[in-house]
Design an enzyme around this catalytic site. Structure first.
Site, PDB file in Angstrom:
ATOM      1  N   HIS A 189     -10.799   0.690   0.857  1.00 56.76           N
ATOM      2  CA  HIS A 189     -10.723   1.725   1.893  1.00 56.76           C
ATOM      3  C   HIS A 189     -12.134   1.841   2.437  1.00 56.76           C
ATOM      4  O   HIS A 189     -13.023   2.365   1.771  1.00 56.76           O
ATOM      5  CB  HIS A 189     -10.240   3.050   1.285  1.00 56.76           C
ATOM      6  CG  HIS A 189     -10.213   4.183   2.265  1.00 56.76           C
ATOM      7  ND1 HIS A 189      -9.091   4.952   2.508  1.00 56.76           N
ATOM      8  CD2 HIS A 189     -11.173   4.694   3.080  1.00 56.76           C
ATOM      9  CE1 HIS A 189      -9.361   5.871   3.417  1.00 56.76           C
ATOM     10  NE2 HIS A 189     -10.630   5.737   3.777  1.00 56.76           N
ATOM     11  N   ARG A 214       2.363   8.495  -6.530  1.00 53.82           N
ATOM     12  CA  ARG A 214       1.918   9.757  -7.168  1.00 53.82           C
ATOM     13  C   ARG A 214       2.332   9.929  -8.621  1.00 53.82           C
ATOM     14  O   ARG A 214       2.305  11.052  -9.131  1.00 53.82           O
ATOM     15  CB  ARG A 214       2.443  10.970  -6.385  1.00 53.82           C
ATOM     16  CG  ARG A 214       2.240  10.932  -4.877  1.00 53.82           C
ATOM     17  CD  ARG A 214       0.797  11.058  -4.504  1.00 53.82           C
ATOM     18  NE  ARG A 214       0.605  11.301  -3.080  1.00 53.82           N
ATOM     19  CZ  ARG A 214      -0.487  10.932  -2.412  1.00 53.82           C
ATOM     20  NH1 ARG A 214      -1.471  10.316  -3.020  1.00 53.82           N
ATOM     21  NH2 ARG A 214      -0.616  11.199  -1.136  1.00 53.82           N
ATOM     22  N   ASN A 258      -4.823   6.329  -7.172  1.00 51.09           N
ATOM     23  CA  ASN A 258      -5.302   7.722  -7.203  1.00 51.09           C
ATOM     24  C   ASN A 258      -4.232   8.685  -7.699  1.00 51.09           C
ATOM     25  O   ASN A 258      -3.867   9.647  -7.040  1.00 51.09           O
ATOM     26  CB  ASN A 258      -5.847   8.149  -5.834  1.00 51.09           C
ATOM     27  CG  ASN A 258      -4.833   8.053  -4.705  1.00 51.09           C
ATOM     28  OD1 ASN A 258      -3.853   7.310  -4.794  1.00 51.09           O
ATOM     29  ND2 ASN A 258      -5.043   8.811  -3.661  1.00 51.09           N
ATOM     30  N   ASP A 309       0.833   2.592   3.770  1.00 53.35           N
ATOM     31  CA  ASP A 309      -0.018   3.665   3.235  1.00 53.35           C
ATOM     32  C   ASP A 309       0.812   4.941   3.052  1.00 53.35           C
ATOM     33  O   ASP A 309       0.390   6.037   3.429  1.00 53.35           O
ATOM     34  CB  ASP A 309      -1.249   3.924   4.109  1.00 53.35           C
ATOM     35  CG  ASP A 309      -2.297   4.748   3.367  1.00 53.35           C
ATOM     36  OD1 ASP A 309      -2.113   5.055   2.179  1.00 53.35           O
ATOM     37  OD2 ASP A 309      -3.325   5.092   3.990  1.00 53.35           O
ATOM     38  N   HIS A 365      -5.795  -0.384   6.058  1.00 54.97           N
ATOM     39  CA  HIS A 365      -5.632   0.464   7.262  1.00 54.97           C
ATOM     40  C   HIS A 365      -6.783   0.451   8.267  1.00 54.97           C
ATOM     41  O   HIS A 365      -7.438   1.466   8.495  1.00 54.97           O
ATOM     42  CB  HIS A 365      -5.336   1.912   6.859  1.00 54.97           C
ATOM     43  CG  HIS A 365      -6.163   2.476   5.732  1.00 54.97           C
ATOM     44  ND1 HIS A 365      -7.535   2.408   5.694  1.00 54.97           N
ATOM     45  CD2 HIS A 365      -5.792   3.103   4.588  1.00 54.97           C
ATOM     46  CE1 HIS A 365      -7.958   2.985   4.593  1.00 54.97           C
ATOM     47  NE2 HIS A 365      -6.930   3.402   3.901  1.00 54.97           N
ATOM     48  N   HIS A 409       2.734  14.283   0.696  1.00 55.30           N
ATOM     49  CA  HIS A 409       2.246  15.596   0.247  1.00 55.30           C
ATOM     50  C   HIS A 409       3.357  16.592   0.569  1.00 55.30           C
ATOM     51  O   HIS A 409       4.182  16.327   1.455  1.00 55.30           O
ATOM     52  CB  HIS A 409       0.976  15.986   1.012  1.00 55.30           C
ATOM     53  CG  HIS A 409      -0.168  15.048   0.797  1.00 55.30           C
ATOM     54  ND1 HIS A 409      -0.876  14.996  -0.380  1.00 55.30           N
ATOM     55  CD2 HIS A 409      -0.701  14.101   1.603  1.00 55.30           C
ATOM     56  CE1 HIS A 409      -1.819  14.069  -0.284  1.00 55.30           C
ATOM     57  NE2 HIS A 409      -1.732  13.501   0.910  1.00 55.30           N
ATOM     58  N   HIS A 466       0.837  -1.211   0.000  1.00 55.78           N
ATOM     59  CA  HIS A 466       0.000   0.000   0.000  1.00 55.78           C
ATOM     60  C   HIS A 466       0.867   1.255   0.000  1.00 55.78           C
ATOM     61  O   HIS A 466       1.238   1.770   1.051  1.00 55.78           O
ATOM     62  CB  HIS A 466      -0.924  -0.032   1.229  1.00 55.78           C
ATOM     63  CG  HIS A 466      -1.976   1.027   1.225  1.00 55.78           C
ATOM     64  ND1 HIS A 466      -3.171   0.882   1.911  1.00 55.78           N
ATOM     65  CD2 HIS A 466      -2.036   2.249   0.643  1.00 55.78           C
ATOM     66  CE1 HIS A 466      -3.911   1.960   1.741  1.00 55.78           C
ATOM     67  NE2 HIS A 466      -3.232   2.821   0.982  1.00 55.78           N
TER      68      HIS A 466
HETATM   69  O1  DOR Z   1      -4.538   9.592   4.404  1.00 59.30           O
HETATM   70  C1  DOR Z   1      -4.749   9.157   3.275  1.00 59.30           C
HETATM   71  N1  DOR Z   1      -4.078   9.609   2.212  1.00 59.30           N
HETATM   72  N2  DOR Z   1      -5.683   8.242   3.123  1.00 59.30           N
HETATM   73  C2  DOR Z   1      -6.077   7.831   1.908  1.00 59.30           C
HETATM   74  O2  DOR Z   1      -6.896   6.962   1.819  1.00 59.30           O
HETATM   75  C3  DOR Z   1      -5.526   8.467   0.704  1.00 59.30           C
HETATM   76  C4  DOR Z   1      -4.173   8.965   0.948  1.00 59.30           C
HETATM   77  C5  DOR Z   1      -3.633   9.843  -0.151  1.00 59.30           C
HETATM   78  O3  DOR Z   1      -3.704   9.457  -1.331  1.00 59.30           O
HETATM   79  O4  DOR Z   1      -3.091  10.897   0.159  1.00 59.30           O
HETATM   80 ZN    ZN Z   2      -3.758   4.808   0.838  1.00 63.15          ZN
HETATM   81 ZN    ZN Z   3      -7.098   4.499   2.103  1.00 61.85          ZN
END
Ligand code: DOR
Ligand code: ZN
Ligand code: ZN
Length: 455
Positions: free
Chosen positions: A178, A65, A95, A308, A235, A312, A61
């Site tokens: 999720h 990006r 995503n 996860d 998660h 950012h 996971h």
């Molecule tokens: O905290 C998170 N960030 N949870 C998610 O499900 C998506 C992820 C993200 O892509 O930043």
């Molecule tokens: Zn995630």
């Molecule tokens: Zn998630």
């Protein structure tokens, strides 16, 4: 004839005991693992300096990006963080931009990974609103599809549709979820807005209430009774969810689940002062929830740990300082996954064998990569981390190898450091230096794939 590589003077984990030994590698695969009784001649000999050899971690996971959000991370920088943390295989989330929710976007992302990744990788596909595209993706035998429930108008009917396609077509595709109910989140948000609640981390915590997760987990389990399609819950963050999963496992439903290091080790309200840096979805919960997650991990109710890794920029995060809703959710973790997990061994919560199982062996098994990954055995890929289990050190965001240079684990003392990382017998990380080159990483197909795939 000389073999390609010999790693000598290492410790091997056998039946929860460390024994002295060596590993030899031929064509990227483990050729011999065991006692250093004979010393075969090898083209390259590496002295393991007495470190412990463990199978590279399989982090199923991560959000690298790439494409489209590469100012946050890309396949190369994500890989650098991975190998510096002993992670040798990742599975990337869909995503990105474009969203990996069509067959052509899936293939494009795979090509980008093949050009830029250092780690071996696979990809979770995403859900398209367009049923034809969703069908096309599933019928191409993609390994897994990620369903991000909070984003869907009617997540349960989408799930039903996916499950029926999987069952009717007898597909092996795993459904990765999720689990948070968007309706419950919307209701809580409306309540908070009505009483003009201050938009701080507490707001986020209350909005994404445990009820939203628990209700979604409950709904998924109900669906599984009808469809029996293999499903993995991401998660898990609450005690109540772990209780539901325990029951589902007693019923022998085809369900697995993961926890992240942050949901396992960090809790509210201690972290209130971290503000947007600690904002993630689902949010960090209470101390009691973290205790339940650790207990469930011990009991195999929660099967594995995954990071996860959700990078950012600091600028993006700090937008939420006065209004938490303006900050994106996510915590980085691919580089700290292994040291944090090893610290559980130091603290006596899990044995070393337990940790290896939760970060390498079981993730590879669940995602059907165990024909190549997840264990140190003759014939498998020589994905190895050499770890100094005695090394005590402090996590510092500024030292991380990905694009994000901050972490809510800042200042935490951990026990166990990854000294060298090998992928398919090639040294890709050596004592703070990234050696692997972009493009080395390759896509790993699940063992069931055969010839019938279109990517
Ligand atoms: O905290 C998170 N960030 N949870 C998610 O499900 C998506 C992820 C993200 O892509 O930043
Ligand atoms: Zn995630
Ligand atoms: Zn998630």
């Amino acid at each position: 004839m000389a073999i390609d590589l010999l790693i000598k003077n290492i410790k091997l984990l056998q039946h929860n005991r460390l024994v002295e030994g060596c590993i030899s590698v031929e064509n990227g695969r483990i050729y011999y693992i065991g006692k250093e009784t004979h010393q075969p001649s090898a083209d390259v000999i590496i002295d393991g300096q007495g470190y412990v050899a463990l199978p590279g971690a399989v982090d199923i996971h991560v959000h690298f990006r790439d494409p489209g959000r590469v100012h946050k991370e890309d396949f190369t920088t994500g890989s650098m963080a991975a190998v510096a943390g002993g992670v040798t295989t990742v599975i990337d989330m869909p995503n990105t931009n474009p969203h990996t929710n069509t067959l052509s976007h899936y293939k494009e992302k795979k090509e980008i990974g093949e050009k830029k990744a250092i780690v071996d990788f696979s990809l979770h596909a995403g859900v398209s609103e367009d049923e034809k595209k969703l069908q096309e993706l599933l019928q191409s035998n993609i390994p897994s599809i990620k369903v991000y429930m909070p984003e869907l108008d009617d997540p349960l009917s989408t799930l039903r549709y996916i499950y029926s396609l999987i069952v009717e077509n007898n597909l092996n595709t795993k459904v990765v979820i999720h689990a948070e109910d968007p309706q419950i989140i919307a209701q809580e948000k409306a309540k908070l807005e009505q009483r003009k609640a201050k938009r701080d981390l507490l707001y986020h915590y209350l909005m994404r209430t445990p009820k939203a997760e628990v209700s979604a987990v409950e709904s998924v389990i109900k669906l599984l009774r009808d469809y029996q399609a293999t499903t993995h819950l991401c998660h898990i963050s609450t005690r109540e969810s772990t209780n539901l999963i325990r029951k589902a496992k007693q019923e022998k439903l085809p369900l697995t689940s993961e926890c992240t290091p942050h949901h396992l080790l960090l809790s509210y309200p201690e972290l209130m002062n971290l503000g947007p840096i600690a904002k993630c979805d689902p949010p960090l919960r209470t101390k009691d929830d973290t205790i339940a997650i650790l207990e469930s991990l011990k009991e195999h109710i929660i099967d594995i740990i995954a990071s996860d890794h959700a990078p950012h920029t600091l600028e993006e995060k700090l937008k939420g300082e006065d209004d938490i809703t303006k900050a994106p959710s996510g915590i980085v973790g691919v580089e700290t996954l292994v040291p944090l997990a090893l610290t559980l061994v130091h603290n006596g919560f899990l044995t070393l064998a337990d940790v290896v199982e939760r970060i390498s062996t079981k993730p590879a098994q669940i995602f059907c990569l165990n024909h190549r990954k997840g264990a140190l055995k003759k014939g498998l890929d020589a994905d190895i981390m050499l770890v100094d289990l005695k090394k005590q050190w402090v996590i510092k965001g500024s030292k991380l190898h990905g694009k994000t240079k901050f972490t809510p684990f800042e200042g935490k003392t951990v026990y166990g450091k990854v000294m060298k990382t090998f992928i398919r017998g090639t040294l890709v990380y050596d004592n703070e230096k990234i050696i692997g080159k972009p493009g080395y990483g390759s896509f790993v197909y699940p063992y069931w794939i055969g010839e019938k795939h279109a990517y």
